[in-house]
Design a protein around this motif. Sequence first.
Motif, short mmCIF file in Angstrom:
data_model
loop_
_atom_site.label_atom_id
_atom_site.label_comp_id
_atom_site.label_asym_id
_atom_site.label_seq_id
_atom_site.Cartn_x
_atom_site.Cartn_y
_atom_site.Cartn_z
N ALA A 429 0.84 -1.21 0.00
CA ALA A 429 0.00 0.00 0.00
C ALA A 429 0.87 1.25 0.00
O ALA A 429 0.56 2.23 -0.70
N ALA A 430 1.96 1.24 0.78
CA ALA A 430 2.86 2.39 0.81
C ALA A 430 3.50 2.63 -0.55
O ALA A 430 3.60 3.78 -1.01
N VAL A 431 3.92 1.55 -1.20
CA VAL A 431 4.52 1.66 -2.54
C VAL A 431 3.50 2.23 -3.53
O VAL A 431 3.79 3.14 -4.31
N ALA A 432 2.26 1.69 -3.48
CA ALA A 432 1.22 2.12 -4.42
C ALA A 432 0.85 3.58 -4.22
O ALA A 432 0.72 4.35 -5.19
N MET A 433 0.69 4.01 -2.96
CA MET A 433 0.29 5.39 -2.69
C MET A 433 1.37 6.37 -3.11
O MET A 433 1.08 7.47 -3.60
N ASN A 434 2.62 5.99 -2.92
CA ASN A 434 3.71 6.88 -3.33
C ASN A 434 3.72 7.09 -4.84
O ASN A 434 4.10 8.16 -5.32
N LYS A 435 3.29 6.09 -5.57
CA LYS A 435 3.26 6.21 -7.04
C LYS A 435 1.97 6.85 -7.53
O LYS A 435 1.98 7.56 -8.55
N LEU A 436 0.86 6.61 -6.83
CA LEU A 436 -0.44 7.06 -7.34
C LEU A 436 -0.76 8.51 -6.96
O LEU A 436 -1.43 9.21 -7.71
N ILE A 437 -0.28 8.97 -5.79
CA ILE A 437 -0.57 10.35 -5.38
C ILE A 437 0.47 11.26 -6.04
O ILE A 437 1.66 11.16 -5.76
N PRO A 438 0.03 12.16 -6.89
CA PRO A 438 1.00 13.02 -7.61
C PRO A 438 1.68 14.01 -6.68
O PRO A 438 1.13 14.44 -5.66
N VAL A 439 2.92 14.35 -7.04
CA VAL A 439 3.66 15.36 -6.29
C VAL A 439 3.13 16.73 -6.66
O VAL A 439 2.96 17.03 -7.85
N PRO A 440 2.81 17.60 -5.67
CA PRO A 440 2.31 18.95 -5.99
C PRO A 440 3.26 19.71 -6.91
O PRO A 440 4.49 19.59 -6.78
N LYS A 441 2.73 20.50 -7.81
CA LYS A 441 3.56 21.20 -8.81
C LYS A 441 4.52 22.21 -8.18
O LYS A 441 5.58 22.51 -8.73
N ASN A 442 4.14 22.75 -7.02
CA ASN A 442 5.01 23.73 -6.38
C ASN A 442 6.07 23.11 -5.50
O ASN A 442 6.80 23.79 -4.80
N SER A 443 6.20 21.70 -5.52
CA SER A 443 7.21 21.02 -4.68
C SER A 443 8.53 21.04 -5.39
O SER A 443 8.61 21.01 -6.59
#
Length: 443
Positions: A429-443
């Motif tokens: 689940a941790a692996v999947a969420m890290n890939k599925l939740i996009p990084v905010p554009k201002n990061s």
Amino acid sequence: MEAKTNGTNPHLTIGVNDHIPTGQAILLGLQHVLAMDVYVVPFIIAAAVSMSPGEASGLIQSTFLGAGIASLIQVLFFLKLPVCQGPSFVPVGAIIGIYLGGNGMSTVLGSSLVGALAITILGYTGIYKQIVRHFIPTIVSGTIIMIVGLTLLPSAFNGNIFIETATLSMNQNILLAVITAVILILFSMLGVYFPRLGKIFRISSVIIALIIGSIVASFMGGMDFTSVSEASFFSLPNFAFIDYGFDFDLSAIATMIVIYMVLLAETTGTWYAVSSVTGEEITDEQINQGVIGEGFGCLIASLVGTTPVTGYSTNAGIISITGVASKVVFVAASVWFIVLSFLGKLSALINAVPAAVIGGVFVVVCVIIMLSGFRVIKNEEFSERELYIIGVPLIIAIGLLFMPAELKGTAPQFVQYLLDSPIAVSALAAVAMNKLIPVPKNS
């Protein structure tokens, strides 16, 4: 003779590559063996499939032998970090199902053998290195470490402390665990506040706690040496190629290969935990070598008649408590495992240590493992994205720990195998969420 200290972590008393006298290494190696509680997995399997006492004893001895050889392989030749291999809890449910649904241990060992070959190839081809680089960054590895510590706590309490035995009540077992844990913390902290006077106490805090806890248990009437007196001084483990043979069932092999992939996620978390407490950065190439070592270790385990082995997070906790990370200690622990696999009386003596005494050490170690995971991720910037990547897998882990058995029983058998391992499901689940939740554009 003083140990020479070159550790990269200021919290360590003795670093990973530092010298340590042989006598100290033997003693410190024994405390790792005692705290790892490696006989629990074979005991659970033996009880679940109704093995005879002789078969159960043989499986336990084979487990010690497999753990010892696999540990030497990792420490000396492949991962080259202070780790000990022991029987993994991840495949227990699958192993019981394969045993009962096939030709007993021969089917279990046949599928384990093929799975071990598969992950060895995965290491040699370099594929797993790419998987770690792209799917297991710091935020994920730290979360997995936290989950390992968290999910081991219930088994420490329910399996070791909140129990009644033939000689000890539950209240007595709770008292024993508290006494052992307090002694462990006390002697460990002596080494922190009084470095010169307390160094030896910190280094030996685990074994001191186990010895004093066992002495207190004997005054309570909780030490039973019957099994020690009845055990043979010298006896052989059950070897696969002598006592069982190999049976290759396609569905069992497919199940075990998936289980091995999940097990690798668990063991990668362990490697990062060890890296965190020792201050030794673990490289992609080292991870790849570790996978090869894991494959060889599991291959040896199947040949000597036991279940898949993996790196134990318990050792990372003990390193943090004692401040000793020398690989020499882990070589000594490996030799202890091998010796114990042939010496029935010594194995019986270790097994005679009351479960609550081991539980008192185990709960402290579990908390330290969990906080080691927090140490890995503490320098990350925590936006809402990171909070969910950490939080949701923790929720899943806790949910699976408390999932009713009747609900789990309604799932397909293959899914049940996974649900029996909260570590594995939460890691995925941790692996999947890290890939599925996009990084905010201002990061």
